[in-house]
Design an enzyme around this catalytic site. Structure first.
Site, PDB file in Angstrom:
ATOM      1  N   GLU A  29      41.907 -25.818  38.357  1.00 47.41           N
ATOM      2  CA  GLU A  29      41.539 -26.731  39.437  1.00 47.41           C
ATOM      3  C   GLU A  29      40.287 -27.525  39.063  1.00 47.41           C
ATOM      4  O   GLU A  29      39.292 -26.938  38.618  1.00 47.41           O
ATOM      5  CB  GLU A  29      41.290 -25.932  40.729  1.00 47.41           C
ATOM      6  CG  GLU A  29      42.614 -25.466  41.346  1.00 47.41           C
ATOM      7  CD  GLU A  29      42.467 -24.183  42.138  1.00 47.41           C
ATOM      8  OE1 GLU A  29      41.357 -23.630  42.199  1.00 47.41           O
ATOM      9  OE2 GLU A  29      43.491 -23.709  42.665  1.00 47.41           O
ATOM     10  N   GLU A  60      47.252 -21.185  42.545  1.00 53.79           N
ATOM     11  CA  GLU A  60      47.059 -20.324  41.369  1.00 53.79           C
ATOM     12  C   GLU A  60      48.356 -19.674  40.899  1.00 53.79           C
ATOM     13  O   GLU A  60      48.600 -19.550  39.705  1.00 53.79           O
ATOM     14  CB  GLU A  60      46.008 -19.248  41.631  1.00 53.79           C
ATOM     15  CG  GLU A  60      44.565 -19.725  41.532  1.00 53.79           C
ATOM     16  CD  GLU A  60      44.071 -20.444  42.767  1.00 53.79           C
ATOM     17  OE1 GLU A  60      44.844 -20.588  43.734  1.00 53.79           O
ATOM     18  OE2 GLU A  60      42.899 -20.893  42.766  1.00 53.79           O
ATOM     19  N   ALA A  84      36.592 -15.929  39.328  1.00 59.69           N
ATOM     20  CA  ALA A  84      37.488 -14.821  38.986  1.00 59.69           C
ATOM     21  C   ALA A  84      38.182 -14.284  40.230  1.00 59.69           C
ATOM     22  O   ALA A  84      39.335 -13.849  40.174  1.00 59.69           O
ATOM     23  CB  ALA A  84      36.695 -13.713  38.301  1.00 59.69           C
ATOM     24  N   HIS A 127      33.050 -14.731  45.605  1.00 59.92           N
ATOM     25  CA  HIS A 127      32.659 -15.511  44.425  1.00 59.92           C
ATOM     26  C   HIS A 127      31.858 -14.674  43.439  1.00 59.92           C
ATOM     27  O   HIS A 127      31.157 -15.209  42.612  1.00 59.92           O
ATOM     28  CB  HIS A 127      31.831 -16.751  44.835  1.00 59.92           C
ATOM     29  CG  HIS A 127      32.590 -17.727  45.648  1.00 59.92           C
ATOM     30  ND1 HIS A 127      32.838 -17.558  46.988  1.00 59.92           N
ATOM     31  CD2 HIS A 127      33.203 -18.889  45.305  1.00 59.92           C
ATOM     32  CE1 HIS A 127      33.543 -18.579  47.437  1.00 59.92           C
ATOM     33  NE2 HIS A 127      33.778 -19.393  46.440  1.00 59.92           N
TER      34      HIS A 127
END
Lengths: 332, 370
Positions: A29, A60, A84, A127
């Site tokens: 992205e 994804e 991740a 995050h």
């Protein structure tokens, strides 16, 4: 010495591999015109074109699955996840399809999944993940955790050339670090030009006699700091950076534990269900008679990664906590 | 032939008309073509679809072989030779054969678990399919997996995983590689009516449409997603209408007509090879059996509808009748084709049952490519 940053090392690896092999292409992205959330691919699309640096729709599972399909058909895709944490969207594509394809005798899946991992300041629960244990129990995936710019470049090149799916954890916290900003043991120069770092070879960051401190990823910094504190107290700690979790350098681990007789395993991820548990069991099964103390683990507590600064600080395994554990181990 | 069909397109269909769609009645002699926001009925001129004799013999053989292979596997299952379970494609043979027979030798097929006909049409030998079902070392996964969870790399057929929907992104990715390699190839894949509810299906359709990957996606709508009826699965009158939302052409066809399937899919693949991007084709059939061999489907299937489709839309009976009616093959030639298919399936079974089981000592081998 060129001493480039960890981020520059990753960019260089991608750039050079794309120049070397036209089968290599990138998807993720915002990686095209925007260069990605962390600017690893800044300027890539302008040079390599829209077909090789692909801004994926927000999907994804879709783009990871598609990259896997492209890998089956002879390409060498490198997938970037923005964080991740978002790899969960693509989990089944990776663990159910890509990981098992070779075992089911239908050929290798040469794909690299780049996961910007671990905490950054106040990243919060979605995050900041250390994703290794999500994948550690799945056969067929290689998992690497470069802590230095040298490793970042050499291991990313190695990952792209590997015929298997590789979970490539890279550490957001390290992106801006130059080797000169780091402890002397981590000031490893990134040579000009092509080199690879083979998987499955741990690095001894510091030799020691009294105990072994085994770690990887972001925790190498705390490990080295703690070892230095212990040195002033007359305790000699051997610090080992695993670098690759699958395949794991079992020999290096066993050798060091046999030498020192004491082991502390340190990782930023949660202790429960973590990689450290597997290593502890390995030691207990294979070299128990060499142990002079119970194996200790330091990892995060059993909760999600919190955002508020004091909570985050309490969550992340810090140097003081490592020092405390090392002292207890040394005194045992 | 194609121009004739396309020119016959009628006025755009109103949504009220589609609201009461009856697959059995409304697809009997026409199909729906969706371009942009408009859907149009296109009448089928069966004479135009008539194959030459060699083509007819090949298609007939593949259809008959599909049924023979599955019936042989079914009886092998009942004799205890099949570990796990088994999914069959009865009722869907024409959709699998008609579509996959449009692929070129060098192109990839990404099948689902109810596409035995597609495997055979792409060249997967029956003995390999049987060996796979029997968990033998000679099967394509060497005993690692079973049932229709198989591929066959020598003929460029991927395997699948149980997670429904996941294979559509994989197929899109193979098409992506074809585009990057500029090899002029197209890719064919399938999804069931149930699978279209998964996010993966949507993500792949969207990505393939954005990037114009050379892909044809056939929705095998067999009117039951395991035990869930269509009315509980989706709310639009036809899944093919979703094509408009992705910005790709769509078709709604009767999938029990092998010649119609072949015509529509070959057009989609040609378009893909020319760089026109993906096409979505909804092929309606009736699952003439349970979800798997364990499924007591009579508990939940509308048996009146079931019998109607079985009598009037059995794809193999239909093709037999067509070939006789249009004087392509004689009844004797058709009977011989059926007998040959049966013999081939049984020989494949006998050969596969003589293959050894995998060596247990090798259970953990081959996880990584060296």
């Amino acid at each position: 010495m060129s001493l480039i940053t960890y981020r520059e090392a990753l960019s260089a690896a991608l750039w050079e591999e794309m120049e070397r092999d036209e089968r290599v292409f990138l998807v993720g992205e915002d990686i095209g015109l925007g260069g990605g959330a962390f600017y690893i691919t800044k300027g890539f699309q302008q040079h390599f074109g829209r077909d090789r640096v692909v801004d994926a729709p927000l999907s994804e599972a879709g783009f990871t699955g598609a990259a896997i399909g492209a890998a089956l058909a002879g390409m060498r895709p490198v997938v970037e996840y923005q964080f991740a944490d978002f790899v969960t969207e693509a989990f089944k594509m990776i663990v159910d399809f890509a990981a098992g394809n070779h075992y089911r005798r239908m050929g290798p899946v040469p794909i690299v999944l780049r996961l910007p991992s671990a905490a950054l300041v106040s990243g919060g629960p979605y995050h900041s993940v250390n994703p290794e244990s999500w994948f550690f129990g799945t056969p067929g995936l290689k998992i690497v955790a470069p802590a230095t710019a040298y490793d970042a470049k050499g291991m990313l090149k190695q990952a792209i050339r590997d015929d298997n799916p590789v979970i490539f954890m890279e550490y957001k916290k390290f992106y801006n670090y130059r080797p000169a900003d780091l402890p002397p043991q981590l000031q490893i120069d990134v040579p000009e030009g092509d080199y690879t770092v083979p998987f499955g070879q741990a690095r001894t960051l510091r030799e020691g006699e009294d105990l072994t401190l085994l770690t990887f990823g972001t925790s190498v910094l705390e490990a080295l700091e703690a070892a230095q504190v212990l040195e002033r107290e007359g305790v000699s700690a051997e610090v080992i950076d695993l670098r690759t979790l699958v395949p794991m350098d079992k020999e290096a681990i066993l050798r060091s534990v046999k030498k020192t007789g004491k082991l502390l395993i340190l990782h930023e991820a949660r202790k429960r269900g973590g990689v450290g548990g597997e290593i502890a069991a390995l030691i207990a099964e294979e070299v128990f008679e060499h142990l002079d103390a119970p194996i200790r683990r330091v990892g995060a507590p059993d909760c999600p990664v919190p955002l508020s600064p004091p909570l985050e600080k309490a969550y992340l395994p810090g140097t003081a906590q490592v020092v405390g554990a090392l002292r207890e181990l040394a005194a045992f | 032939m194609r121009a004739k069909i396309q020119n016959a397109a009628s006025e755009p269909v109103r949504s009220e008309e589609l609201a009461g769609l009856d697959f059995f009645r409304d697809l009997a002699d026409r199909y729906l073509s969706i371009e942009g926001l408009e859907a149009r009925w296109v009448p089928i001129q069966r004479e135009d679809l008539r194959p030459g004799k060699p083509d007819a013999l090949r298609l007939h053989h593949l259809l008959s072989l599909t049924r023979a292979v599955e019936e042989t596997l079914d009886s092998a299952f009942r004799s205890g030779h099949v570990p796990g379970t088994a999914f069959f494609s009865r009722g869907n043979e024409a959709a699998g054969v008609g579509s996959a027979s449009c692929l070129r030798e060098e192109e990839w097929l990404v099948p689902m678990h109810r596409n035995c006909g597609a495997h055979l049409a792409k060249g997967h030998p029956p003995v390999s399919i049987m060996a796979h079902f029997f968990g033998r070392a000679g099967g394509p996964s060497e005993g690692r997996d079973g049932n229709f969870h198989m591929g066959y790399r020598p003929k460029k057929i991927t395997q699948l995983i149980s997670h429904i929907g996941t294979m559509v992104p994989i197929a899109a990715g193979i098409a992506w590689a074809a585009k990057l390699q500029r090899n002029g190839q197209a890719v064919l894949t399938y999804i069931g009516d149930g699978g279209t509810s998964s996010g993966d299906f949507h993500e792949a359709m969207n990505f393939a449409a954005v990037r114009k990957f050379p892909l044809a996606v056939v929705i095998d709508n067999n009117q039951y997603a395991y035990k869930t009826p269509l009315s509980d699965q989706y709310a639009c009158p036809a899944l093919a209408l979703r094509a408009s939302g992705y910005g790709v052409p769509g078709f709604l066809i009767d999938g029990t007509d092998v010649l119609l399937v072949r015509e529509v899919v070959s057009r989609a693949l040609e378009r893909a090879r020319r760089g026109g991007g993906p096409t979505l084709i909804e092929s309606v059939t009736m699952r003439l059996g349970g979800h798997s061999v364990y499924d007591r489907f009579t508990d939940y299937v509308d048996m009146e509808k079931f019998k109607l489709w079985q009598e009037k839309r059995d794809p193999i009976k239909r093709f037999d009748q067509y070939l006789i009616e249009y004087e392509v093959l004689t009844p004797e030639e058709i009977a011989a084709s059926h007998a040959r298919a049966r013999r081939e399936a049984e020989e494949a079974r006998d050969t596969a049952l003589k293959l050894p089981f995998p060596d247990p000592a090798k259970v953990a081998e081959g996880v990584f490519a060296e």
